[in-house]
Motif scaffolding. Structure first.
Motif, PDB file in Angstrom:
ATOM      1  N   ARG A  27       0.834  -1.212   0.000  1.00 16.73           N
ATOM      2  CA  ARG A  27       0.000   0.000   0.000  1.00 16.73           C
ATOM      3  C   ARG A  27       0.866   1.259   0.000  1.00 16.73           C
ATOM      4  O   ARG A  27       0.551   2.241  -0.662  1.00 16.73           O
ATOM      5  CB  ARG A  27      -0.946  -0.024   1.201  1.00 16.73           C
ATOM      6  CG  ARG A  27      -2.090  -1.025   1.066  1.00 16.73           C
ATOM      7  CD  ARG A  27      -3.143  -0.793   2.127  1.00 16.73           C
ATOM      8  NE  ARG A  27      -2.652  -1.155   3.444  1.00 16.73           N
ATOM      9  CZ  ARG A  27      -2.838  -2.344   4.010  1.00 16.73           C
ATOM     10  NH1 ARG A  27      -3.489  -3.288   3.356  1.00 16.73           N
ATOM     11  NH2 ARG A  27      -2.381  -2.594   5.222  1.00 16.73           N
TER      12      ARG A  27
ATOM     13  N   ALA B 222       2.207   1.752  -3.433  1.00 11.60           N
ATOM     14  CA  ALA B 222       1.165   2.258  -4.328  1.00 11.60           C
ATOM     15  C   ALA B 222       0.966   3.759  -4.129  1.00 11.60           C
ATOM     16  O   ALA B 222       0.768   4.500  -5.104  1.00 11.60           O
ATOM     17  CB  ALA B 222      -0.138   1.505  -4.087  1.00 11.60           C
ATOM     18  N   ARG B 223       1.032   4.215  -2.886  1.00 10.60           N
ATOM     19  CA  ARG B 223       0.871   5.650  -2.624  1.00 10.60           C
ATOM     20  C   ARG B 223       2.020   6.459  -3.214  1.00 10.60           C
ATOM     21  O   ARG B 223       1.846   7.603  -3.620  1.00 10.60           O
ATOM     22  CB  ARG B 223       0.778   5.893  -1.115  1.00 10.60           C
ATOM     23  CG  ARG B 223      -0.575   5.512  -0.507  1.00 10.60           C
ATOM     24  CD  ARG B 223      -0.738   6.150   0.853  1.00 10.60           C
ATOM     25  NE  ARG B 223       0.271   5.690   1.778  1.00 10.60           N
ATOM     26  CZ  ARG B 223       0.126   4.661   2.614  1.00 10.60           C
ATOM     27  NH1 ARG B 223      -1.024   3.981   2.613  1.00 10.60           N
ATOM     28  NH2 ARG B 223       1.080   4.293   3.441  1.00 10.60           N
TER      29      ARG B 223
ATOM     30  N   GLY C 212       3.489   5.714  -5.933  1.00 13.42           N
ATOM     31  CA  GLY C 212       3.452   5.600  -7.389  1.00 13.42           C
ATOM     32  C   GLY C 212       4.312   4.500  -7.959  1.00 13.42           C
ATOM     33  O   GLY C 212       4.582   4.481  -9.160  1.00 13.42           O
TER      34      GLY C 212
ATOM     35  N   GLY D 110       4.173   1.291  -9.200  1.00 17.43           N
ATOM     36  CA  GLY D 110       3.249   0.250  -9.640  1.00 17.43           C
ATOM     37  C   GLY D 110       3.971  -0.984 -10.123  1.00 17.43           C
ATOM     38  O   GLY D 110       5.192  -1.129  -9.999  1.00 17.43           O
TER      39      GLY D 110
ATOM     40  N   PRO E  39      -2.799  -5.934  -9.213  1.00  9.37           N
ATOM     41  CA  PRO E  39      -3.739  -4.896  -8.781  1.00  9.37           C
ATOM     42  C   PRO E  39      -3.987  -3.878  -9.886  1.00  9.37           C
ATOM     43  O   PRO E  39      -3.064  -3.441 -10.564  1.00  9.37           O
ATOM     44  CB  PRO E  39      -3.035  -4.250  -7.581  1.00  9.37           C
ATOM     45  CG  PRO E  39      -1.988  -5.226  -7.164  1.00  9.37           C
ATOM     46  CD  PRO E  39      -1.570  -5.941  -8.407  1.00  9.37           C
ATOM     47  N   THR E  40      -5.233  -3.489 -10.074  1.00 10.39           N
ATOM     48  CA  THR E  40      -5.630  -2.453 -11.028  1.00 10.39           C
ATOM     49  C   THR E  40      -6.611  -1.524 -10.336  1.00 10.39           C
ATOM     50  O   THR E  40      -7.162  -1.869  -9.281  1.00 10.39           O
ATOM     51  CB  THR E  40      -6.278  -3.071 -12.281  1.00 10.39           C
ATOM     52  OG1 THR E  40      -7.560  -3.626 -11.917  1.00 10.39           O
ATOM     53  CG2 THR E  40      -5.406  -4.166 -12.880  1.00 10.39           C
ATOM     54  N   PRO E  41      -6.861  -0.346 -10.901  1.00 11.02           N
ATOM     55  CA  PRO E  41      -7.862   0.545 -10.299  1.00 11.02           C
ATOM     56  C   PRO E  41      -9.241  -0.098 -10.176  1.00 11.02           C
ATOM     57  O   PRO E  41     -10.036   0.272  -9.313  1.00 11.02           O
ATOM     58  CB  PRO E  41      -7.882   1.736 -11.264  1.00 11.02           C
ATOM     59  CG  PRO E  41      -6.522   1.742 -11.889  1.00 11.02           C
ATOM     60  CD  PRO E  41      -6.151   0.300 -12.017  1.00 11.02           C
ATOM     61  N   GLN E  42      -9.547  -1.063 -11.029  1.00 18.00           N
ATOM     62  CA  GLN E  42     -10.840  -1.733 -10.986  1.00 18.00           C
ATOM     63  C   GLN E  42     -10.841  -2.958 -10.078  1.00 18.00           C
ATOM     64  O   GLN E  42     -11.867  -3.610  -9.904  1.00 18.00           O
ATOM     65  CB  GLN E  42     -11.266  -2.171 -12.398  1.00 18.00           C
ATOM     66  CG  GLN E  42     -11.560  -1.030 -13.349  1.00 18.00           C
ATOM     67  CD  GLN E  42     -10.297  -0.353 -13.859  1.00 18.00           C
ATOM     68  OE1 GLN E  42      -9.253  -1.001 -13.977  1.00 18.00           O
ATOM     69  NE2 GLN E  42     -10.377   0.947 -14.134  1.00 18.00           N
TER      70      GLN E  42
ATOM     71  N   GLU F 234      -8.273  -6.502  -8.556  1.00 16.83           N
ATOM     72  CA  GLU F 234      -7.178  -7.386  -8.933  1.00 16.83           C
ATOM     73  C   GLU F 234      -7.520  -8.169 -10.192  1.00 16.83           C
ATOM     74  O   GLU F 234      -8.625  -8.679 -10.338  1.00 16.83           O
ATOM     75  CB  GLU F 234      -6.865  -8.351  -7.790  1.00 16.83           C
ATOM     76  CG  GLU F 234      -6.254  -7.659  -6.577  1.00 16.83           C
ATOM     77  CD  GLU F 234      -5.825  -8.651  -5.508  1.00 16.83           C
ATOM     78  OE1 GLU F 234      -6.125  -9.849  -5.663  1.00 16.83           O
ATOM     79  OE2 GLU F 234      -5.199  -8.232  -4.522  1.00 16.83           O
ATOM     80  N   ARG F 235      -6.549  -8.252 -11.094  1.00 17.99           N
ATOM     81  CA  ARG F 235      -6.719  -9.007 -12.325  1.00 17.99           C
ATOM     82  C   ARG F 235      -5.913 -10.295 -12.226  1.00 17.99           C
ATOM     83  O   ARG F 235      -4.722 -10.285 -11.939  1.00 17.99           O
ATOM     84  CB  ARG F 235      -6.233  -8.185 -13.524  1.00 17.99           C
ATOM     85  CG  ARG F 235      -6.414  -8.894 -14.874  1.00 17.99           C
ATOM     86  CD  ARG F 235      -6.060  -7.958 -16.014  1.00 17.99           C
ATOM     87  NE  ARG F 235      -4.657  -7.540 -15.945  1.00 17.99           N
ATOM     88  CZ  ARG F 235      -4.130  -6.591 -16.716  1.00 17.99           C
ATOM     89  NH1 ARG F 235      -4.892  -5.947 -17.585  1.00 17.99           N
ATOM     90  NH2 ARG F 235      -2.847  -6.285 -16.599  1.00 17.99           N
TER      91      ARG F 235
END
Length: 207
Positions: free
Chosen positions: A113, A116-117, A119, A121, A156-159, A161-162
């Motif tokens: 996390r 991710a904050r 940036g 990715g 992880p994606t904005p929508q 987890e893929r």
């Protein structure tokens, strides 16, 4: 004489001291890979290792389980005088993390996390479900430690987890004795075997 008899009777009425269960873990080899140091590790992409889930088991339970394959194999039984030092899922997670860390940095969800904050990715998340972790007796004198671990690698994606890949690992190791000591040894060996196979799979799937 009467005094001695009364004294002995009173002593026999005292409660017996509690019998503490024998505590087992995976042994010193479980963290061997983690102590090799980061300098010897190849530069692979970091990986997030989520907490191992153990569906079907009470949360936080450190019980050492067995099944009688010849007498109601569906019943999960518990050794009363033996237990793990930690919940089995946590021990398996430590074994997997030690194996993975020989090839790449292994992060927890909190570190992921934070990355991710900032940036950073591109991190992949490895989720594990411990579906079976018990000593299974084929007879009164023969048994084996059986581990079944479901591994899911996701991005992880904005929508959300893929899914990248998923696989079930099954490891079996013969127990050296038909008791809790033999079962714990076999299960520790099965966990190390599964950790090695899982690490190789992760490195092929996410180089």
């Amino acid at each position: 004489v009467l005094f001695c008899l009364n004294f002995l009777a009173a002593c026999s009425a005292l409660p017996a001291p509690p019998v503490h269960p024998v505590v087992y873990d995976f042994g010193p080899d479980a963290s061997r890979a983690a102590t090799q140091g980061p300098a010897a590790a190849p530069q692979r992409a970091p990986l997030v290792l989520a907490d191992v889930e153990s569906p079907g088991l009470p949360e936080g339970s450190a019980a050492l389980h067995y099944r009688l394959g010849y007498d109601d194999a569906q019943q999960l039984r518990t050794y009363q005088r033996a237990r793990w030092s930690q919940p089995p899922g946590r021990l398996v997670q430590q074994s997997v993390a030690a194996e993975l860390s020989a090839e790449r940095a292994v992060l927890g969800l909190r570190a992921a996390r934070e990355a991710a904050r900032e940036g950073n990715g591109g991190l992949l998340v490895l989720r594990l479900e411990l579906e079976e972790f018990s000593q299974i007796f084929s007879s009164a004198s023969q048994s084996e430690g059986v581990l079944r671990l479901r591994a899911t690698l996701a991005e992880p994606t904005p929508q959300g987890e893929r899914l990248r890949a998923q696989r079930v690992f099954v490891a079996r190791q013969a127990a050296p004795s038909a008791d809790a000591a033999g079962g714990s040894t076999a299960l520790a060996q099965a966990a190390r075997q599964a950790a090695r196979e899982l690490s190789a799979w992760v490195n092929q799937t996410a180089p």
